[in-house]
Design a protein around this motif. Sequence first.
Motif, short mmCIF file in Angstrom:
data_model
loop_
_atom_site.label_atom_id
_atom_site.label_comp_id
_atom_site.label_asym_id
_atom_site.label_seq_id
_atom_site.Cartn_x
_atom_site.Cartn_y
_atom_site.Cartn_z
N LEU A 54 0.02 31.65 58.20
CA LEU A 54 0.11 30.77 57.03
C LEU A 54 1.46 30.05 57.01
CD1 LEU A 54 -1.85 30.16 54.82
CD2 LEU A 54 -0.91 32.04 53.48
N GLU A 55 2.51 30.77 57.38
CA GLU A 55 3.84 30.16 57.38
C GLU A 55 4.03 29.22 58.56
OE1 GLU A 55 6.59 33.44 57.21
OE2 GLU A 55 5.79 34.06 55.26
N ALA A 56 3.42 29.56 59.69
CA ALA A 56 3.72 28.80 60.92
C ALA A 56 2.83 27.58 61.13
CB ALA A 56 3.59 29.73 62.14
N ILE A 57 1.68 27.55 60.48
CA ILE A 57 0.69 26.55 60.90
C ILE A 57 1.14 25.10 60.69
CG2 ILE A 57 -0.76 26.59 58.79
CD1 ILE A 57 -2.82 26.80 61.65
N VAL A 58 1.75 24.80 59.55
CA VAL A 58 2.14 23.40 59.31
C VAL A 58 3.32 22.98 60.20
CG1 VAL A 58 2.95 21.74 57.59
CG2 VAL A 58 1.05 23.29 57.04
N PRO A 59 4.39 23.78 60.28
CA PRO A 59 5.47 23.39 61.20
C PRO A 59 4.99 23.25 62.65
CG PRO A 59 6.18 25.23 59.81
CD PRO A 59 4.75 24.97 59.48
N THR A 60 4.06 24.13 63.08
CA THR A 60 3.56 24.06 64.46
C THR A 60 2.78 22.75 64.66
OG1 THR A 60 3.40 26.46 64.44
CG2 THR A 60 2.30 25.34 66.25
N LEU A 61 2.00 22.39 63.67
CA LEU A 61 1.23 21.14 63.73
C LEU A 61 2.18 19.94 63.83
CD1 LEU A 61 -1.43 19.50 63.30
CD2 LEU A 61 -0.95 19.63 60.84
N SER A 89 -6.77 36.31 60.39
CA SER A 89 -6.04 35.33 61.19
C SER A 89 -6.90 34.10 61.45
CB SER A 89 -5.64 35.95 62.54
OG SER A 89 -4.63 36.92 62.35
N LEU A 90 -8.16 34.34 61.79
CA LEU A 90 -9.08 33.23 62.08
C LEU A 90 -9.18 32.29 60.87
CD1 LEU A 90 -11.96 35.24 63.80
CD2 LEU A 90 -10.53 33.51 64.91
N VAL A 91 -9.30 32.86 59.67
CA VAL A 91 -9.55 32.00 58.51
C VAL A 91 -8.38 31.05 58.23
CG1 VAL A 91 -11.22 33.56 57.40
CG2 VAL A 91 -8.81 33.71 56.78
N VAL A 92 -7.18 31.42 58.61
CA VAL A 92 -6.05 30.52 58.38
C VAL A 92 -6.21 29.26 59.24
CG1 VAL A 92 -3.54 30.23 58.50
CG2 VAL A 92 -4.51 32.43 57.80
N GLY A 93 -6.52 29.44 60.52
CA GLY A 93 -6.72 28.30 61.41
C GLY A 93 -7.92 27.46 61.00
N ILE A 94 -8.98 28.13 60.61
CA ILE A 94 -10.20 27.40 60.24
C ILE A 94 -9.98 26.61 58.95
CG2 ILE A 94 -12.62 27.66 59.53
CD1 ILE A 94 -12.80 30.05 61.44
N ALA A 336 -15.65 32.11 59.85
CA ALA A 336 -15.04 32.80 60.99
C ALA A 336 -16.01 33.89 61.44
CB ALA A 336 -13.72 33.43 60.57
N ASP A 337 -16.08 34.11 62.74
CA ASP A 337 -16.96 35.17 63.26
C ASP A 337 -16.12 36.06 64.17
OD1 ASP A 337 -18.82 36.78 64.42
OD2 ASP A 337 -20.25 35.18 64.88
N SER A 338 -15.69 37.21 63.62
CA SER A 338 -14.75 38.06 64.38
C SER A 338 -15.42 38.67 65.61
CB SER A 338 -14.18 39.15 63.50
OG SER A 338 -15.22 39.89 62.93
N GLY A 339 -16.76 38.67 65.63
CA GLY A 339 -17.46 39.24 66.78
C GLY A 339 -18.26 38.21 67.56
N LEU A 340 -17.85 36.97 67.51
CA LEU A 340 -18.61 35.89 68.19
C LEU A 340 -18.84 36.24 69.67
CD1 LEU A 340 -19.67 32.94 67.59
CD2 LEU A 340 -17.49 32.13 68.51
N PRO A 341 -20.11 36.25 70.12
CA PRO A 341 -20.35 36.60 71.53
C PRO A 341 -19.91 35.48 72.46
CG PRO A 341 -22.42 36.07 70.41
CD PRO A 341 -21.33 36.01 69.37
N VAL A 342 -19.49 35.87 73.65
CA VAL A 342 -18.94 34.90 74.62
C VAL A 342 -19.97 33.85 75.03
CG1 VAL A 342 -19.43 36.33 76.67
CG2 VAL A 342 -17.50 34.74 76.70
N THR A 343 -21.24 34.15 74.83
CA THR A 343 -22.30 33.21 75.20
C THR A 343 -22.45 32.06 74.20
OG1 THR A 343 -23.75 34.79 74.12
CG2 THR A 343 -23.70 34.85 76.52
N GLN A 344 -21.84 32.18 73.03
CA GLN A 344 -21.93 31.09 72.06
C GLN A 344 -20.65 30.27 72.07
OE1 GLN A 344 -23.06 32.20 68.05
NE2 GLN A 344 -22.85 30.09 67.34
N VAL A 345 -20.71 29.10 72.67
CA VAL A 345 -19.50 28.29 72.88
C VAL A 345 -19.11 27.55 71.61
CG1 VAL A 345 -18.43 26.49 74.29
CG2 VAL A 345 -20.13 28.04 75.31
N VAL A 346 -20.11 26.95 70.95
CA VAL A 346 -19.84 26.15 69.74
C VAL A 346 -20.56 26.81 68.58
CG1 VAL A 346 -19.96 23.82 68.72
CG2 VAL A 346 -20.07 24.11 71.21
#
Length: 350
Positions: A54-61, A89-94, A336-346
């Motif tokens: 949350l702290e890093a995302i805007v400066p990194t952008l 963590s995922l939800v911050v980026g999303i 966010a899907d913390s268990g997204l299988p590697v077979t699902q790209v999008v």
Amino acid sequence: MSEPLVLGIESSCDETSIGIVRGTQLLANEVASSVELHARFGGVVPEVASRAHLEAIVPTLQRALSKAEISPTELDAIAVTAGPGLMGSLVVGIAAAKALALAWNKPLYGLNHLVGHVGVDMLEHGALAQPSLGLLVSGGHTSLLRVGDIAGDIEELGSTIDDAAGEAYDKVARLLGLGYPGGPVIDKMASEGNPSAIRFPRGLTSQRDMERHRFDFSFSGLKTAVARWVEQREMEGKDIPVADVCASFQEAVADVLTAKTVDAAEHFGVTEVILGGGVAANSRLRGLLEERCQAGNLTLRRPRPGLCTDNGAMIAVLGVAVITAGHQPSGLSFGADSGLPVTQVVVKCQ
Ligand code: KG4
Ligand code: ZN
């Protein structure tokens, strides 16, 4: 259409990263790591990681946009890691990606982190051969993949039945008192040790195991074997030859990973091997895989170590591949899907 210009956001674990890519040209790849905040706990603390994102995302952008010297209006799309990873963590980026997509009026693609690792070498050596044999080795996953098309055709040929390779590195480093993360420090210590000093077990390589688990991995027995060996030495009042333990452990990991990769490539008739994930930065794995691929007449593609660990550029370049293949955007209502299988790209809109 000229090559797509994509901004990629990665926040699945302890790195907040924004990459900007045009086609396969890397324009920016800014990474802010919270690894030091976790080190004293011996592993990533999810709550601490989320706050750091949350702290890093805007400066990194901001750093990424100024490094790439582009204006957001020029972007063709935004891509973001939708999973797998730590939920908080995922939800911050999303959330950031959705806000930007809305504000800048750009299509948004929610993408698979693991596939990003496998495809990152496109930034260095262009499109992947179809098919390729992928060896994915990260902190949470270890799999052999048949990659028909990085944008949508991925089959898992085998995976770890217990610990991931990176996890084994982290656990062995902890038991040797070497700190977190374990991979880089063991890699360094191993360069001063003897890889044949101790013969640690190679998981799932016995004839019986190969019948059921030919393309699967197991690293939990190896980790236990290292722990037992160290305990035994301590009981005998002897010093622990840390460099030799590191080198011998690393040899066992690299031996199994590379032997099974070459076996799978030959079995499935795939001639190009692609390495990906944080453990792909490992010097012995890179070296031994190169040797064994050469001996088996296989072409090996290895991303440079700096692109192996988590970064936004791998998500951006996967976004380019997905757009080029004509996939529809994910929209704004995916989670966010913390268990997204590697077979699902999008990920699809929910
Ligand atoms: O892919 P990654 O950056 O994060 C995940 O998606 O999990 O991988 C992190 C893992 C950690 O377990 C770390 O110890 C390992 O990659 N790693 C290494 C090396 N650099 C990072 N393992 C072995 N040798 C390295 N040089
Ligand atoms: Zn990763």
